[in-house]
Design a protein around this motif. Structure first.
Motif, PDB file in Angstrom:
ATOM      1  N   GLU A 135      10.072 -10.526  -3.868  1.00 43.54           N
ATOM      2  CA  GLU A 135       9.997  -9.568  -2.946  1.00 43.54           C
ATOM      3  C   GLU A 135      10.760  -8.458  -3.442  1.00 43.54           C
ATOM      4  O   GLU A 135      10.146  -7.330  -3.156  1.00 43.54           O
ATOM      5  N   LYS A 136      11.803  -8.624  -3.971  1.00 41.43           N
ATOM      6  CA  LYS A 136      12.560  -7.518  -4.462  1.00 41.43           C
ATOM      7  C   LYS A 136      11.670  -6.594  -5.755  1.00 41.43           C
ATOM      8  O   LYS A 136      11.790  -5.338  -5.591  1.00 41.43           O
ATOM      9  N   GLN A 137      11.048  -7.367  -6.444  1.00 47.01           N
ATOM     10  CA  GLN A 137      10.314  -6.888  -7.498  1.00 47.01           C
ATOM     11  C   GLN A 137       8.986  -5.925  -6.947  1.00 47.01           C
ATOM     12  O   GLN A 137       8.673  -5.071  -7.451  1.00 47.01           O
ATOM     13  N   ARG A 138       8.498  -6.493  -5.775  1.00 45.36           N
ATOM     14  CA  ARG A 138       7.658  -5.946  -5.001  1.00 45.36           C
ATOM     15  C   ARG A 138       8.010  -4.553  -4.461  1.00 45.36           C
ATOM     16  O   ARG A 138       7.488  -3.303  -4.397  1.00 45.36           O
ATOM     17  N   GLU A 139       9.088  -4.383  -3.994  1.00 41.39           N
ATOM     18  CA  GLU A 139       9.731  -3.348  -3.381  1.00 41.39           C
ATOM     19  C   GLU A 139      10.153  -2.427  -4.535  1.00 41.39           C
ATOM     20  O   GLU A 139       9.943  -0.880  -4.332  1.00 41.39           O
ATOM     21  N   LEU A 143       8.372   1.339  -4.816  1.00 38.34           N
ATOM     22  CA  LEU A 143       9.231   2.654  -5.187  1.00 38.34           C
ATOM     23  C   LEU A 143       8.822   3.578  -6.191  1.00 38.34           C
ATOM     24  O   LEU A 143       8.555   4.858  -6.289  1.00 38.34           O
ATOM     25  N   LEU A 144       8.585   2.767  -7.433  1.00 41.93           N
ATOM     26  CA  LEU A 144       8.339   3.433  -8.695  1.00 41.93           C
ATOM     27  C   LEU A 144       6.720   4.104  -8.555  1.00 41.93           C
ATOM     28  O   LEU A 144       6.386   4.971  -9.256  1.00 41.93           O
ATOM     29  N   GLY A 145       5.962   3.390  -7.651  1.00 41.87           N
ATOM     30  CA  GLY A 145       4.588   3.835  -7.753  1.00 41.87           C
ATOM     31  C   GLY A 145       4.388   4.689  -6.671  1.00 41.87           C
ATOM     32  O   GLY A 145       3.248   5.094  -6.413  1.00 41.87           O
ATOM     33  N   GLY A 146       5.333   5.327  -5.933  1.00 40.42           N
ATOM     34  CA  GLY A 146       5.073   6.262  -4.699  1.00 40.42           C
ATOM     35  C   GLY A 146       5.009   5.690  -3.462  1.00 40.42           C
ATOM     36  O   GLY A 146       4.758   6.226  -2.520  1.00 40.42           O
ATOM     37  N   GLY A 147       5.077   4.622  -3.401  1.00 40.66           N
ATOM     38  CA  GLY A 147       4.853   3.559  -2.164  1.00 40.66           C
ATOM     39  C   GLY A 147       3.385   3.414  -1.867  1.00 40.66           C
ATOM     40  O   GLY A 147       2.464   4.243  -2.130  1.00 40.66           O
ATOM     41  N   ALA A 148       3.236   2.385  -1.210  1.00 40.53           N
ATOM     42  CA  ALA A 148       1.943   1.947  -0.721  1.00 40.53           C
ATOM     43  C   ALA A 148       1.320   2.406   0.698  1.00 40.53           C
ATOM     44  O   ALA A 148       2.168   2.509   1.203  1.00 40.53           O
ATOM     45  N   LEU A 149       0.098   2.761   0.949  1.00 42.69           N
ATOM     46  CA  LEU A 149      -0.594   3.326   2.299  1.00 42.69           C
ATOM     47  C   LEU A 149      -0.551   2.100   3.031  1.00 42.69           C
ATOM     48  O   LEU A 149      -0.987   0.826   2.720  1.00 42.69           O
TER      49      LEU A 149
END
Length: 211
Positions: A135-139, A143-149
């Protein structure tokens, strides 16, 4: 004096191994006896024929009796060999079964030790830690990818895209001409009064509505 305190090597030969070896030795001796007896039988047969030719019938008869006795002994040794072979096979198979059982015991003990080292609580804790790390890796990736819609954002994007497409199609269609832009086009006049038939139908509809 070193040899006094030296330990004797532990023999890996079991009692079953000794029994199998003794049976095989006996089997080989019986086979040698059979081979030797068969050779003697052929010699006795030829000698009996020679004695008959020499007129020594009684000696030939005595030799044939000896030959018959040896043949009966050979028949008995065939049964003995069969029993010995069966006993050897049973012992060797029993040794294999013992090794299998010993292997199963060792494997069972090893499994028990592993189960003692790793309890159910440890497994659950490891799974929880793994899920938290994922879960931490997904967060971090979000963040690095600009956030998911979100789903709402995706719906808004689809609506905006449809609006842009409709606007582009509308701009590609030709505009309808007007009387001011094209004076040559004459539009028909709108009659001020309705024809008699239409006026009658209109009255009937008014009457029905009033009733």
């Amino acid at each position: 004096m070193g040899h006094i305190f030296s330990k004797k090597p532990i023999s890996k030969v079991t009692e079953q191994d000794k029994a199998v070896l003794q049976l095989k030795t006996t089997r080989d001796r019986i086979r040698q006896y059979q081979k030797r007896s068969e050779t003697n039988l052929e010699k006795d047969r030829q000698l009996a024929k020679q004695l008959l030719q020499n007129g020594k019938k009684e000696r030939a008869k005595l030799l044939l009796r000896k030959k018959k006795f040896i043949e009966e002994q050979l028949n008995k040794t065939d049964g003995t060999l069969e029993n010995i072979e069966k006993m050897i096979q049973d012992l060797e198979f029993a040794q294999i079964e013992m090794k299998v059982v010993d292997s199963l015991k060792v494997g069972n003990e090893a499994l028990k030790q592993i189960n003692q080292m790793l309890s159910i609580e440890d497994v659950e804790r490891i799974l929880d830690e793994t899920e938290e790390a994922a879960e931490k890796q997904r967060e971090i990736s979000a963040l690095l990818g600009g956030g998911a819609l979100t789903d709402e954002d995706e719906s808004a994007v689809e609506e905006e895209l449809d609006a842009l497409i409709a606007d582009a199609v509308q701009k590609q269609l030709p505009d309808a001409p007007t009387a001011a832009e094209n004076p040559e086009v004459e539009l028909p006049d709108v009659p001020e009064t309705l024809p008699a038939v239409e006026e009658e139908k209109s009255r009937e509809r008014v009457a029905v509505a009033a009733s």
